[in-house]
Write a protein that holds these residues in place. Structure first.
Motif, PDB file in Angstrom:
ATOM      1  N   SER A   1      -3.141   4.757   2.277  1.00 37.21           N
ATOM      2  CA  SER A   1      -2.191   5.491   3.128  1.00 37.21           C
ATOM      3  C   SER A   1      -1.519   6.629   2.356  1.00 37.21           C
ATOM      4  O   SER A   1      -0.309   6.846   2.477  1.00 37.21           O
ATOM      5  N   HIS A   2      -2.302   7.366   1.605  1.00 38.49           N
ATOM      6  CA  HIS A   2      -1.730   8.378   0.702  1.00 38.49           C
ATOM      7  C   HIS A   2      -0.943   9.449   1.451  1.00 38.49           C
ATOM      8  O   HIS A   2       0.190   9.773   1.081  1.00 38.49           O
ATOM      9  N   GLU A   3      -1.532  10.000   2.510  1.00 38.62           N
ATOM     10  CA  GLU A   3      -0.852  11.065   3.246  1.00 38.62           C
ATOM     11  C   GLU A   3       0.406  10.547   3.929  1.00 38.62           C
ATOM     12  O   GLU A   3       1.452  11.212   3.931  1.00 38.62           O
ATOM     13  N   LEU A   4       0.337   9.348   4.500  1.00 38.28           N
ATOM     14  CA  LEU A   4       1.514   8.759   5.139  1.00 38.28           C
ATOM     15  C   LEU A   4       2.607   8.507   4.105  1.00 38.28           C
ATOM     16  O   LEU A   4       3.799   8.740   4.380  1.00 38.28           O
TER      17      LEU A   4
ATOM     18  N   ARG B   1       3.107  10.172   1.353  1.00 36.24           N
ATOM     19  CA  ARG B   1       3.680  11.470   1.001  1.00 36.24           C
ATOM     20  C   ARG B   1       4.687  11.917   2.053  1.00 36.24           C
ATOM     21  O   ARG B   1       5.783  12.396   1.727  1.00 36.24           O
ATOM     22  N   GLN B   2       4.325  11.755   3.332  1.00 39.05           N
ATOM     23  CA  GLN B   2       5.228  12.142   4.416  1.00 39.05           C
ATOM     24  C   GLN B   2       6.493  11.294   4.428  1.00 39.05           C
ATOM     25  O   GLN B   2       7.598  11.793   4.666  1.00 39.05           O
TER      26      GLN B   2
ATOM     27  N   HIS C   1       1.876   3.405  11.611  1.00 40.91           N
ATOM     28  CA  HIS C   1       0.669   4.179  11.889  1.00 40.91           C
ATOM     29  C   HIS C   1      -0.487   3.237  12.180  1.00 40.91           C
ATOM     30  O   HIS C   1      -0.624   2.195  11.531  1.00 40.91           O
TER      31      HIS C   1
ATOM     32  N   SER D   1      -7.714   5.815   5.975  1.00 40.26           N
ATOM     33  CA  SER D   1      -6.850   6.542   5.035  1.00 40.26           C
ATOM     34  C   SER D   1      -7.142   6.194   3.586  1.00 40.26           C
ATOM     35  O   SER D   1      -6.723   6.925   2.676  1.00 40.26           O
TER      36      SER D   1
ATOM     37  N   ALA E   1      -8.674   8.395   0.385  1.00 45.57           N
ATOM     38  CA  ALA E   1      -7.988   9.225  -0.617  1.00 45.57           C
ATOM     39  C   ALA E   1      -8.555   9.016  -2.011  1.00 45.57           C
ATOM     40  O   ALA E   1      -8.514   9.918  -2.840  1.00 45.57           O
TER      41      ALA E   1
ATOM     42  N   ALA F   1       3.320  10.533  13.766  1.00 50.44           N
ATOM     43  CA  ALA F   1       2.117  10.288  12.980  1.00 50.44           C
ATOM     44  C   ALA F   1       0.896  10.274  13.890  1.00 50.44           C
ATOM     45  O   ALA F   1       0.925   9.744  14.997  1.00 50.44           O
TER      46      ALA F   1
ATOM     47  N   ALA G   1      -5.417   8.777  11.322  1.00 48.96           N
ATOM     48  CA  ALA G   1      -6.189   9.492  10.293  1.00 48.96           C
ATOM     49  C   ALA G   1      -7.606   9.711  10.762  1.00 48.96           C
ATOM     50  O   ALA G   1      -8.222   8.846  11.344  1.00 48.96           O
TER      51      ALA G   1
END
Length: 292
Positions: A104-107, A109-110, A164, A237, A240, A286, A289
Motif C-alpha cells: 500500500s505504498h501510494e496509500l 504516502r497519501q 481502500h 498495490s 510497488a 481513494a 489501485a
C-alpha cells in the motif's frame, strides 16, 4: 494465592520453550537449581504439574501448554504497558505506524501527507515489518497504529478504519508464458505444473500444504519469482516492490483486499484520533489501485 509474578512467568516460558532446565538456565543467566526450585514452587502454588521431567529434558503437560500461551500473552502485555507508558510521558514522541514493507505504498504516502496537514499533528515514524508482523507490534506496544489488510492480517481485538479496497494480481516471472496474458483466474494460477504458488505462513505461524516454497519475507519471494521458482497472488498495490524480472497480471476472480488503519482498543490518543480523521478523509477520495 493465585497471583503470579512476571519473574515466575519468564522462568516458566524459558523452560517451556527450551524443554531443558540447563539450557533454560543458561538463557536466563541463572544457575539451574534455583530455576528448578522456582518451577516446583509454581506448580505447588497452582496445584498442577506443568512439566514431565526425565533425564533427557522436559515435556509440557496439558496444563503446561495452557500456561505457556497465557504466560506469553501476559508478558507481552506487561512489556507493552511499560513501552506505552514511557512514550506517553514524552510529549515530543512521534506516532509510530507499522506496515508491511512495500505494501500500500501510494496509500501510505497519501496518509502521511494528509496526517501532516492536521493542526498540531505529531510527526509519524514509519516502522517497516515483514508479512503478518503488524499485529504483534501493536500488541507489544512497539507501534501505535498499523496499516493492515483484510482478510489476510490478524485484526482480532483491534479497532479499525477501512481505507481502500482493491483487487489482486499474480506476480509471475517475466519469461513465463502466463506473463503474456492480459488477465488470469484463480484456477489458472493454482495448478501451474512448473510454477507452484508460494506458501505464506498462516496467522498461527504454520504453513499450508503444497509443493510451493515456504516464504516469510518479501525479499525471499521476489528472488524466487525472478528465478522462475514460484508465483503468488497478492494485492495490486504490492506491485510497488516489483522487480524488472517480474510481471503482474490481474486475477479477475480473486477476492478483494481491504486496507485498514488499525489500533488497540482503548488507546485512541489525540495523536491516533488525528490520524484516523485523516484516514477517514482519504477513504472518501481513494480510488482502487490499477493492476496495469
Amino acid at each position: 494465592m493465585d497471583d503470579l509474578e512476571t519473574r515466575e512467568l519468564r522462568y516458566f516460558v524459558a523452560v517451556a520453550e527450551e524443554l531443558h532446565f540447563g539450557r533454560a538456565a543458561d538463557r536466563l543467566g541463572i544457575a539451574q537449581p534455583p530455576l528448578s526450585r522456582a518451577i516446583r514452587l509454581l506448580e505447588h502454588r497452582l496445584g498442577v504439574r506443568l512439566l514431565d521431567r526425565d533425564r533427557r529434558g522436559a515435556a509440557l503437560t496439558d496444563a503446561g501448554r495452557v500456561l505457556l500461551v497465557e504466560a506469553r500473552a501476559a508478558l507481552d502485555a506487561v512489556g507493552a504497558a511499560a513501552r506505552r507508558t514511557r512514550r506517553a510521558g514524552d510529549p515530543k514522541r512521534p506516532l509510530v505506524l507499522v506496515t508491511k514493507a512495500g505494501a500500500s505504498h501510494e496509500l501510505l504516502r497519501q496518509l502521511l501527507a494528509a496526517g501532516a496537514g492536521e493542526p498540531g499533528a505529531p510527526p509519524v515514524e514509519v516502522l517497516l515489518c515483514e508479512v503478518g508482523e503488524q499485529a504483534q507490534r501493536l500488541r507489544d506496544g512497539r507501534a501505535d497504529v498499523a496499516l493492515m489488510h483484510r482478510p489476510f492480517d490478524d485484526l482480532a481485538g483491534f479497532d479499525t478504519e477501512d481505507l481502500h479496497v482493491e483487487g489482486q494480481i499474480a506476480l509471475l516471472p517475466a519469461g513465463h508464458p502466463l506473463a503474456s496474458r492480459d488477465q488470469l483466474t484463480l484456477a489458472e494460477v493454482r495448478e501451474v505444473p512448473d510454477l507452484p504458488i508460494a506458501r505464506w505462513p498462516r496467522l498461527d505461524g504454520s504453513y499450508p500444504d503444497g509443493p510451493g516454497p515456504e516464504v516469510h519475507t518479501q525479499s525471499q519471494l521476489a528472488q524466487l519469482v525472478a528465478l522462475g521458482r514460484t508465483l503468488l497472488v497478492i494485492p495490486a498495490s504490492s506491485r510497488a516492490w516489483q522487480w524488472p524480472d517480474h510481471v503482474a497480471v490481474p486475477v479477475t476472480d480473486a477476492p478483494d483486499v481491504t486496507t485498514v488503519l488499525a489500533w488497540p482498543p482503548g488507546k485512541h490518543s489525540p495523536a491516533v484520533a488525528s490520524l484516523v480523521r485523516s484516514a477517514a478523509r482519504l477513504r472518501a477520495t481513494a480510488r482502487p489501485a490499477s493492476p496495469n
